[in-house]
Design a protein around this motif. Sequence first.
Motif, PDB file in Angstrom:
ATOM      1  N   ILE A   1       0.851  -1.189   0.000  1.00  0.00           N
ATOM      2  CA  ILE A   1       0.000   0.000   0.000  1.00  0.00           C
ATOM      3  C   ILE A   1       0.888   1.241   0.000  1.00  0.00           C
ATOM      4  CG2 ILE A   1      -1.913   1.180   1.137  1.00  0.00           C
ATOM      5  CD1 ILE A   1      -2.522  -1.411   2.623  1.00  0.00           C
ATOM      6  N   MET A   2       0.734   2.085  -1.026  1.00  0.00           N
ATOM      7  CA  MET A   2       1.596   3.249  -1.161  1.00  0.00           C
ATOM      8  C   MET A   2       0.986   4.466  -0.474  1.00  0.00           C
ATOM      9  SD  MET A   2       4.368   4.609  -1.788  1.00  0.00           S
ATOM     10  CE  MET A   2       5.380   3.195  -2.200  1.00  0.00           C
ATOM     11  N   GLY A   3       1.775   5.549  -0.427  1.00  0.00           N
ATOM     12  CA  GLY A   3       1.450   6.694   0.402  1.00  0.00           C
ATOM     13  C   GLY A   3       0.724   7.829  -0.286  1.00  0.00           C
ATOM     14  N   LEU A   4       0.693   8.954   0.398  1.00  0.00           N
ATOM     15  CA  LEU A   4      -0.065  10.135   0.010  1.00  0.00           C
ATOM     16  C   LEU A   4       0.295  10.611  -1.394  1.00  0.00           C
ATOM     17  CD1 LEU A   4      -1.953  12.518   0.814  1.00  0.00           C
ATOM     18  CD2 LEU A   4       0.096  13.665   1.701  1.00  0.00           C
TER      19      LEU A   4
ATOM     20  N   THR B   1       0.769   9.178  -4.036  1.00  0.00           N
ATOM     21  CA  THR B   1       1.829   8.395  -4.680  1.00  0.00           C
ATOM     22  C   THR B   1       1.241   7.141  -5.298  1.00  0.00           C
ATOM     23  OG1 THR B   1       3.352   9.197  -2.985  1.00  0.00           O
ATOM     24  CG2 THR B   1       4.107   7.378  -4.346  1.00  0.00           C
ATOM     25  N   GLN B   2       1.609   6.884  -6.538  1.00  0.00           N
ATOM     26  CA  GLN B   2       1.041   5.765  -7.265  1.00  0.00           C
ATOM     27  C   GLN B   2       1.724   4.447  -6.918  1.00  0.00           C
ATOM     28  OE1 GLN B   2       0.944   6.720 -11.463  1.00  0.00           O
ATOM     29  NE2 GLN B   2       0.398   8.854 -11.065  1.00  0.00           N
ATOM     30  N   MET B   3       1.069   3.359  -7.318  1.00  0.00           N
ATOM     31  CA  MET B   3       1.606   2.035  -7.024  1.00  0.00           C
ATOM     32  C   MET B   3       2.977   1.812  -7.626  1.00  0.00           C
ATOM     33  SD  MET B   3      -0.560  -0.564  -9.478  1.00  0.00           S
ATOM     34  CE  MET B   3      -0.582  -0.417 -11.258  1.00  0.00           C
ATOM     35  N   VAL B   4       3.305   2.545  -8.704  1.00  0.00           N
ATOM     36  CA  VAL B   4       4.597   2.339  -9.374  1.00  0.00           C
ATOM     37  C   VAL B   4       5.764   2.795  -8.517  1.00  0.00           C
ATOM     38  CG1 VAL B   4       3.653   2.356 -11.706  1.00  0.00           C
ATOM     39  CG2 VAL B   4       4.293   4.532 -10.629  1.00  0.00           C
ATOM     40  N   ALA B   5       5.482   3.492  -7.398  1.00  0.00           N
ATOM     41  CA  ALA B   5       6.566   3.822  -6.466  1.00  0.00           C
ATOM     42  C   ALA B   5       7.100   2.564  -5.784  1.00  0.00           C
ATOM     43  CB  ALA B   5       6.080   4.828  -5.424  1.00  0.00           C
ATOM     44  N   TRP B   6       6.274   1.502  -5.749  1.00  0.00           N
ATOM     45  CA  TRP B   6       6.813   0.170  -5.429  1.00  0.00           C
ATOM     46  C   TRP B   6       7.408  -0.338  -6.756  1.00  0.00           C
ATOM     47  CZ3 TRP B   6       6.805  -0.714  -0.418  1.00  0.00           C
ATOM     48  CH2 TRP B   6       5.750  -0.273   0.390  1.00  0.00           C
ATOM     49  N   ARG B   7       8.670  -0.095  -6.984  1.00  0.00           N
ATOM     50  CA  ARG B   7       9.257  -0.357  -8.288  1.00  0.00           C
ATOM     51  C   ARG B   7       9.151  -1.835  -8.663  1.00  0.00           C
ATOM     52  NH1 ARG B   7      12.368   3.917 -10.305  1.00  0.00           N
ATOM     53  NH2 ARG B   7      11.527   5.827  -9.375  1.00  0.00           N
ATOM     54  N   GLU B   8       9.091  -2.100  -9.959  1.00  0.00           N
ATOM     55  CA  GLU B   8       8.920  -3.472 -10.433  1.00  0.00           C
ATOM     56  C   GLU B   8      10.021  -4.394  -9.916  1.00  0.00           C
ATOM     57  OE1 GLU B   8       8.105  -4.329 -14.472  1.00  0.00           O
ATOM     58  OE2 GLU B   8       6.720  -2.653 -14.741  1.00  0.00           O
ATOM     59  N   ASP B   9      11.263  -3.899  -9.902  1.00  0.00           N
ATOM     60  CA  ASP B   9      12.338  -4.786  -9.441  1.00  0.00           C
ATOM     61  C   ASP B   9      12.300  -4.978  -7.930  1.00  0.00           C
ATOM     62  OD1 ASP B   9      12.955  -2.096  -9.593  1.00  0.00           O
ATOM     63  OD2 ASP B   9      15.049  -2.374 -10.130  1.00  0.00           O
TER      64      ASP B   9
ATOM     65  N   PHE C   1       6.949 -14.757  -2.475  1.00  0.00           N
ATOM     66  CA  PHE C   1       5.656 -14.112  -2.242  1.00  0.00           C
ATOM     67  C   PHE C   1       4.936 -13.792  -3.552  1.00  0.00           C
ATOM     68  CE2 PHE C   1       8.322 -13.218   1.394  1.00  0.00           C
ATOM     69  CZ  PHE C   1       7.502 -13.605   2.443  1.00  0.00           C
ATOM     70  N   PHE C   2       3.608 -13.803  -3.476  1.00  0.00           N
ATOM     71  CA  PHE C   2       2.748 -13.315  -4.541  1.00  0.00           C
ATOM     72  C   PHE C   2       2.446 -11.858  -4.203  1.00  0.00           C
ATOM     73  CE2 PHE C   2      -1.740 -12.857  -6.195  1.00  0.00           C
ATOM     74  CZ  PHE C   2      -1.379 -12.812  -7.546  1.00  0.00           C
ATOM     75  N   VAL C   3       2.976 -10.943  -4.983  1.00  0.00           N
ATOM     76  CA  VAL C   3       2.983  -9.523  -4.631  1.00  0.00           C
ATOM     77  C   VAL C   3       1.893  -8.771  -5.392  1.00  0.00           C
ATOM     78  CG1 VAL C   3       4.372  -7.419  -4.613  1.00  0.00           C
ATOM     79  CG2 VAL C   3       5.439  -9.627  -4.100  1.00  0.00           C
ATOM     80  N   ILE C   4       1.169  -7.938  -4.657  1.00  0.00           N
ATOM     81  CA  ILE C   4       0.090  -7.135  -5.233  1.00  0.00           C
ATOM     82  C   ILE C   4       0.359  -5.666  -4.920  1.00  0.00           C
ATOM     83  CG2 ILE C   4      -2.400  -6.730  -5.276  1.00  0.00           C
ATOM     84  CD1 ILE C   4      -2.151  -9.610  -3.511  1.00  0.00           C
ATOM     85  N   ARG C   5       0.380  -4.833  -5.951  1.00  0.00           N
ATOM     86  CA  ARG C   5       0.466  -3.397  -5.744  1.00  0.00           C
ATOM     87  C   ARG C   5      -0.746  -2.747  -6.426  1.00  0.00           C
ATOM     88  NH1 ARG C   5       5.406  -1.226  -9.764  1.00  0.00           N
ATOM     89  NH2 ARG C   5       4.351  -1.717 -11.731  1.00  0.00           N
ATOM     90  N   PHE C   6      -1.195  -1.609  -5.904  1.00  0.00           N
ATOM     91  CA  PHE C   6      -2.383  -0.971  -6.471  1.00  0.00           C
ATOM     92  C   PHE C   6      -2.359   0.526  -6.226  1.00  0.00           C
ATOM     93  CE2 PHE C   6      -3.491  -1.711  -2.091  1.00  0.00           C
ATOM     94  CZ  PHE C   6      -4.412  -0.735  -1.744  1.00  0.00           C
TER      95      PHE C   6
ATOM     96  N   ALA D   1      -3.203 -12.132   3.951  1.00  0.00           N
ATOM     97  CA  ALA D   1      -2.038 -11.582   3.270  1.00  0.00           C
ATOM     98  C   ALA D   1      -1.133 -10.891   4.277  1.00  0.00           C
ATOM     99  CB  ALA D   1      -2.461 -10.592   2.185  1.00  0.00           C
ATOM    100  N   HIS D   2       0.120 -10.778   3.896  1.00  0.00           N
ATOM    101  CA  HIS D   2       1.057  -9.918   4.602  1.00  0.00           C
ATOM    102  C   HIS D   2       0.818  -8.500   4.088  1.00  0.00           C
ATOM    103  CE1 HIS D   2       3.230 -13.400   6.180  1.00  0.00           C
ATOM    104  NE2 HIS D   2       3.166 -13.919   4.960  1.00  0.00           N
ATOM    105  N   ILE D   3       0.706  -7.531   4.987  1.00  0.00           N
ATOM    106  CA  ILE D   3       0.373  -6.157   4.616  1.00  0.00           C
ATOM    107  C   ILE D   3       1.592  -5.267   4.845  1.00  0.00           C
ATOM    108  CG2 ILE D   3      -1.228  -4.251   4.936  1.00  0.00           C
ATOM    109  CD1 ILE D   3      -2.577  -6.863   4.041  1.00  0.00           C
ATOM    110  N   VAL D   4       1.979  -4.538   3.806  1.00  0.00           N
ATOM    111  CA  VAL D   4       3.123  -3.630   3.883  1.00  0.00           C
ATOM    112  C   VAL D   4       2.672  -2.263   3.390  1.00  0.00           C
ATOM    113  CG1 VAL D   4       5.477  -3.158   3.121  1.00  0.00           C
ATOM    114  CG2 VAL D   4       4.722  -5.531   3.437  1.00  0.00           C
ATOM    115  N   GLY D   5       2.823  -1.243   4.230  1.00  0.00           N
ATOM    116  CA  GLY D   5       2.397   0.095   3.844  1.00  0.00           C
ATOM    117  C   GLY D   5       3.485   1.119   4.086  1.00  0.00           C
ATOM    118  N   ALA D   6       3.571   2.113   3.179  1.00  0.00           N
ATOM    119  CA  ALA D   6       4.579   3.162   3.289  1.00  0.00           C
ATOM    120  C   ALA D   6       3.912   4.523   3.440  1.00  0.00           C
ATOM    121  CB  ALA D   6       5.482   3.165   2.066  1.00  0.00           C
TER     122      ALA D   6
END
Length: 299
Positions: free
Chosen positions: A29-32, A34-42, A52-57, A109-114
């Motif tokens: 889960i990304m921040g204020l 800020t789009q999901m692409v801030a969780w870079r693909e790599d 892990f099966f990773v989901i960004r949105f 799911a494991h939840i990770v937020g920035a």
Amino acid sequence: MNEQFADIGPVTLCYETFGDPADPAMLLIMGLGTQMVAWREDFCGQLVERGFFVIRFDNRDSGRSTSMKGRPATLRDLVTRSVKKPPYTLGELADDGIGLLDHLGIQKAHIVGASMGGMVAHHVAMRYPGRVLSLTSIMATTGGRWVGQPRMAVVPLFLSKPTGGKEEYIERSVKLFRAVGSKRQFDEEYVREGAALAWERGINMAGTGRQLAAITADGDRKKRLARIKAPTLVIHGKDDRLVSPSGGKATAKAIRGARLLLLDDMGHDLPRPLWPKLIDAIVENTRRATDEEVVASAT
């Protein structure tokens, strides 16, 4: 990119997945503003390599997810902390994330937020304890008045609105992250690349203001955070000038059993040179969930 869309209640969320759906799910889960692409693909790819099966949105009001209606927060609202009727709440943003898991047929799911995403992740863990395997809160705060406050010099930069086109937006992003990002790890090309991608996907400054209204209206979560049962890791940069490290310390103190990781040379960003430490820490926290399940099944 392999963008997909899911209708979740009143919103349509743009999302992307990486890895094998049979692996444990991890929702990022990304921040204020800020789009999901801030969780870079790599970055996502490295988590996939760790199993892990990773989901960004995109949160509502960012990127290619639904743009909402309603009045954005003003500087006066922020100073007086007086937003009483935000267009939506952090809890509703948490509902969006759980709705996406439902759409994907994922129970836990494991939840990770920035940043703001960390605050939304707090709500996911508070509202849906049975759905959260572990929680990682990065660069977030409790919402308390006396913790996690920004240095006043960076506030005007953060609230400034680009008035020109793509190049002006990119230059604004470079200036902002020079001020709030990791100084020793600053990579201008990395920032420019991310800003250009965000511009192409669509900028929603009014949406950022509405998200800010949700943050302000949420108030102090300190007492509510005590309800969180999931194994929790709190990560914060010692050089964070947008959400001061006191916010991370207060978050870790409020959540029973939470572990606190303060990183040298980290500001309010996710610099590539620190990815190994970040990913190692996130993965180690997920193992706490597995260990606790083993203990529970044996008792």
